[in-house]
Design an enzyme around this catalytic site. Structure first.
Site, PDB file in Angstrom:
ATOM      1  N   ASP A 139      58.944  -4.072  14.989  1.00 26.45           N
ATOM      2  CA  ASP A 139      58.469  -5.019  15.992  1.00 26.45           C
ATOM      3  C   ASP A 139      59.066  -6.386  15.642  1.00 26.45           C
ATOM      4  O   ASP A 139      59.287  -6.682  14.460  1.00 26.45           O
ATOM      5  CB  ASP A 139      56.937  -5.068  15.959  1.00 26.45           C
ATOM      6  CG  ASP A 139      56.379  -6.151  16.859  1.00 26.45           C
ATOM      7  OD1 ASP A 139      56.690  -6.122  18.053  1.00 26.45           O
ATOM      8  OD2 ASP A 139      55.648  -7.015  16.346  1.00 26.45           O
ATOM      9  N   CYS A 193       3.518   1.706   2.694  1.00 31.50           N
ATOM     10  CA  CYS A 193       4.780   0.990   2.468  1.00 31.50           C
ATOM     11  C   CYS A 193       5.747   1.863   1.661  1.00 31.50           C
ATOM     12  O   CYS A 193       6.909   2.037   2.035  1.00 31.50           O
ATOM     13  CB  CYS A 193       4.541  -0.317   1.715  1.00 31.50           C
ATOM     14  SG  CYS A 193       3.503  -1.506   2.577  1.00 31.50           S
ATOM     15  N   CYS A 234       0.834  -1.198   0.000  1.00 29.27           N
ATOM     16  CA  CYS A 234       0.000   0.000   0.000  1.00 29.27           C
ATOM     17  C   CYS A 234       0.870   1.250   0.000  1.00 29.27           C
ATOM     18  O   CYS A 234       2.094   1.161   0.058  1.00 29.27           O
ATOM     19  CB  CYS A 234      -0.921   0.005   1.217  1.00 29.27           C
ATOM     20  SG  CYS A 234      -0.005   0.106   2.778  1.00 29.27           S
ATOM     21  N   ASP A 252      50.661  -3.092  18.808  1.00 26.63           N
ATOM     22  CA  ASP A 252      51.523  -2.143  18.100  1.00 26.63           C
ATOM     23  C   ASP A 252      50.787  -0.864  17.711  1.00 26.63           C
ATOM     24  O   ASP A 252      51.423   0.124  17.329  1.00 26.63           O
ATOM     25  CB  ASP A 252      52.081  -2.789  16.813  1.00 26.63           C
ATOM     26  CG  ASP A 252      52.983  -3.973  17.108  1.00 26.63           C
ATOM     27  OD1 ASP A 252      53.736  -3.888  18.098  1.00 26.63           O
ATOM     28  OD2 ASP A 252      52.929  -4.958  16.361  1.00 26.63           O
TER      29      ASP A 252
END
Length: 794
Positions: free
Chosen positions: A495, A86, A83, A693
């Protein structure tokens, strides 16, 4: 702190750096708006406070300044509407979506027409928005290719150039008469003939310069269009004045400059055409990345295989990938075994074995074996889409070095107009008193030679090509400012785990017989400890059959004990063995040797007798030694940062020739260690891969993430190295140095050209048409020099 949003808009109508500066200045005057406009990519990157500004206001500001914003249109088939309520609900939801300009939903045709900013929202996002409120939607038709608009623009410029060249060619012949006295048909010298050819060039072909000049002057600025419009109009209307005198006074020989205005416009159009064509080549790397994507996917729906367009794949779909096909999206293997070529992402040429529960990456190649996967990331969430986004952002960003060019460009045009006016006055009053013609010619030449196009193109074109070439080699710079800062690095901190080393322990040494290894691996097979996994893998590699364990016990901090058919096994450190009253003299020296090498050594005893020792270590990457040597050759200090003990850290450092070791650092202390180095005057790059890190990556002048690491580390970094190859580190620095060197070359020649050209034109040694040709070629030369980066050796 208030939430801020970031968006990118495609700008239309810009012709030079002055245009970009004007738009940027007007946007930054808005409340809580921070804008960055790039003339080369024709994009505006904007951060704004959604409580005080919105995209509609920003778009209106750009349009008010005299430019346009590219908005795309899509049509969706909407499913489930019953409808008008919607359709209204869906329409409101779409209109409230960030990036949507307007949406209209038609209940009768079950169709939604949406206008949206493609840089902020995608068709997939719109579909998900509809699905979220309880309906469904799908694209009505395939989207046009992304570069079609650019191709149309280039084609349009080509047609205008051809028409302009045809009309200008006869006028060019009259210029040759003036210069060399060549004989040509008398009709070519007729004023009516010349004005007939020159007028459409001036006011139809060249109308774009008047429009651009008007828009800029209306907003209180001046750009290249102002210079071109002023210069060509002066030549054209002075010729009209001479025609009037020719019509008024009998036997008057007019001094016409119709050819000057027409040739200038044609040459400038030619330069703009070459510039546009050359600029399109700078996006080659991005096109290559886009071409890696699969176009279709084989989806299992309702127990049937269906080939659907890639954009229709949704999260949770089951996809079937056969040998020789590309993996369409990121996903998880739910059935089958195969090997996947991931070289496009990691650079690793050896295919990776994949089986159930392993992850696969979109656009990688399935080598052998048919597999079924569950789609986990689709559309803009896939790994390749993320990479493409990073490259786009980098190519659209400004490096700090460009600010100088922007500042110069913003003041350049008014200064040039002033110099041109002074040139005219000096000529007509001091050099050739009362002679209008030479004064006009000199002032027009000044206007034309000084166009700052080359200056505006100097930096962004190099950034685009440099970042694109780096991306082809697996190096992703997240912005122009990062590629500039990288070339200043004098210290790199690595690292250890996962960066210098592989991040996964493996058995490096084993002393003992086959039975000892069999019992050891059998005891460890039920453990999920990384050391246990390494031992079991070592046994599998040596084709050892594992036994069932009768009894197993782990003693934390000491070792393990197990029994097999009455035999007792003890594995652990010295203290553990001594507690069991087992003599360790037999393997003491061997164990000490392994420990001094930074390895984790474990003694093995069977039935109260020492039978062996096994050493496990996180091994150094194959590329680490060579990469660190190359960094040393570039004059860069290399340090290692790790939470490991000093002895293990020194052992690893010795293997790869690292002089500076910062060991036993807690995760929360890593950033402060970087800060300490910076306070000694170092320009520091941090290279890491783990969650711990991330703070150090942010603290460093340049954060470099290893692409095989954690997503948070990649997000925190300024540069991402795809895969784990450390040889890409020196390549990243070389890419940065080459790009910045190229930018400096461009800026030097652009500035030198203008500084040298203006006085030459002012003293009358440069004809306007020669100045126009030189101006056009200067822009092309800058772009061509930037394109040399495509041949950069990394």
């Amino acid at each position: 702190m208030e939430d801020r949003k970031k968006t990118t808009l495609d700008i239309t109508g810009m012709t030079c750096a002055a245009c970009a500066n004007r738009i940027e200045k007007n946007l930054n005057k808005m409340s809580d708006v921070d804008a960055n406009v790039n003339v080369t990519t024709e994009k505006a990157t904007i951060e704004y406070n959604p409580h005080t500004s919105n995209i509609s206001d920003i778009t209106k500001n750009i349009e008010k300044t005299g430019y346009g914003v590219h908005i795309e249109k899509t049509e969706l088939d909407v499913i489930g509407m019953t409808c008008a309520a919607c359709s209204n609900r869906i329409e409101k939801a779409l209109n409230r979506t960030d990036g949507v300009t307007s949406a209209n939903v038609n209940l009768t045709t079950e169709n939604a027409v949406v206008f949206y900013n493609p840089n902020e929202v995608s068709v997939e996002d719109l579909i998900q928005k509809v699905q979220k409120i309880g309906y469904d939607a799908q694209p009505k038709r395939e989207a046009t290719k992304k570069d079609s608009r650019k191709k149309q623009e280039l084609n349009h410029k080509r047609i205008k150039l051809i028409i302009s060249a045809i009309l200008t060619a006869p006028l060019l012949l009259t210029m040759l008469v003036h210069l060399f006295g060549l004989p040509i048909p008398h009709i070519f010298m007729n004023p009516w003939f010349q004005i007939t050819l020159a007028t459409p060039v001036q006011f139809i072909i060249g109308w774009q310069f008047y429009v651009g000049a008007y828009k800029n002057l209306r907003n209180g600025s001046a750009n290249m269009d102002v210079l071109v419009a002023l210069g060509t109009s002066a030549a054209y209307f002075y010729s009209i004045y001479e025609m009037i005198k020719w019509l008024t006074f009998q036997n008057y020989a007019p001094h016409l400059y119709f050819e000057t205005s027409a040739v200038l416009i044609t040459l400038i159009l030619f330069g703009k055409y070459l510039e546009t064509r050359a600029k399109s080549q700078t996006t080659h790397a991005l096109s290559e990345l886009l071409n890696l994507q699969a176009k279709e996917a084989r989806v299992l729906r309702s127990n049937e295989e269906q080939m659907i367009p890639l954009h229709e794949v949704v999260k949770g779909d089951i996809l079937i990938i056969k040998p020789g096909e590309k993996v369409p999206v990121d996903g998880k293997v739910i059935k089958g075994n195969t090997s996947i070529d991931e070289s496009m992402l990691t650079g690793e040429s050896i295919p990776i074995e994949k089986s159930t529960n392993d992850t696969v990456i979109g656009s990688t190649m399935n080598k052998n074996g048919s597999i079924s996967i569950e789609a986990t990331k689709v559309g803009k969430d896939t790994a390749l889409a993320s990479i493409i986004k990073v490259v786009e952002d980098a190519q659209g960003s400004k490096a700090p070095i460009q600010r100088l060019a922007d500042i110069i460009s913003s003041y350049f045009v008014p200064i040039v107009v002033g110099i041109s006016l002074i040139t005219f006055i000096v000529w007509i009053t001091l050099i050739q008193y009362g002679e209008f013609e030479p004064a006009l010619v000199a002032s027009i030449a000044v206007l034309v030679i000084a166009c700052p196009c080359a200056l505006g193109l100097a930096t962004p074109t190099s950034i685009m090509v440099g970042t694109g070439k780096a991306a082809e080699n697996g190096i992703l710079f997240k912005g122009g400012e990062h590629i500039e800062r990288t070339h200043n690095i004098d210290t790199i901190v690595l690292d250890k785990t996962g960066t210098i080393t592989n991040g996964k322990p493996v058995v490096t040494d084993f002393e003992g017989d086959t039975e000892t290894l069999q019992l050891l691996a059998s005891a460890e097979k039920g453990s999920e400890h990384p050391l246990a996994e390494a031992i079991v893998q070592y046994a599998h590699t040596n084709q050892i059959t594992l036994l069932d364990v009768d009894y197993f016990e782990a003693i934390p901090g000491h070792g393990i004990t197990a029994t097999f058919d009455g035999k007792s096994l003890y594995v652990g450190n010295r203290k553990f063995m001594l507690e069991q009253s087992i003599s360790i003299d037999k393997m003491e020296s061997q164990m000490t040797k392994y420990e001094e090498a930074g390895k984790t050594a474990m003694l093995i005893a069977i039935d109260d007798e020492i039978r062996g020792v096994i050493a496990v270590a996180d091994t150094v990457k194959d590329s680490a030694n060579k990469a660190i040597q190359q960094l040393h050759n570039l004059g860069i200090n290399v340090a290692m940062l790790t939470g490991d003990n000093e002895r293990t850290a020194q052992a690893i450092a010795k293997q790869v020739n690292i002089d500076t070791v910062i060991a036993q650092v807690l995760p929360e202390e890593k950033a402060s260690k970087i800060n300490e180095l910076q306070h000694t005057g170092k320009t520091v790059a941090m290279v890491g891969d783990g969650v711990n890190d991330a703070p150090a990556l942010v603290q460093a002048d340049i954060g470099i993430a290893i692409g095989t690491g954690a997503e948070v580390a990649i997000e925190a970094a300024d540069v991402t190295i795809l895969g784990g190859d450390l040889l890409l580190l020196p390549k990243a620095i070389l890419a940065s140095k080459s790009t910045i060197r190229n930018i400096r070359q461009n800026l030097f020649w652009a500035l030198a050209y203008n500084i040298a050209g203006i006085p030459i034109a002012a003293i009358g040694l440069l004809a306007p048409w020669v100045a126009g040709a030189a101006m056009a070629l200067s822009s092309v030369s800058v772009v061509t020099n930037a394109l040399r980066l495509k041949r950069m050796k990394l």
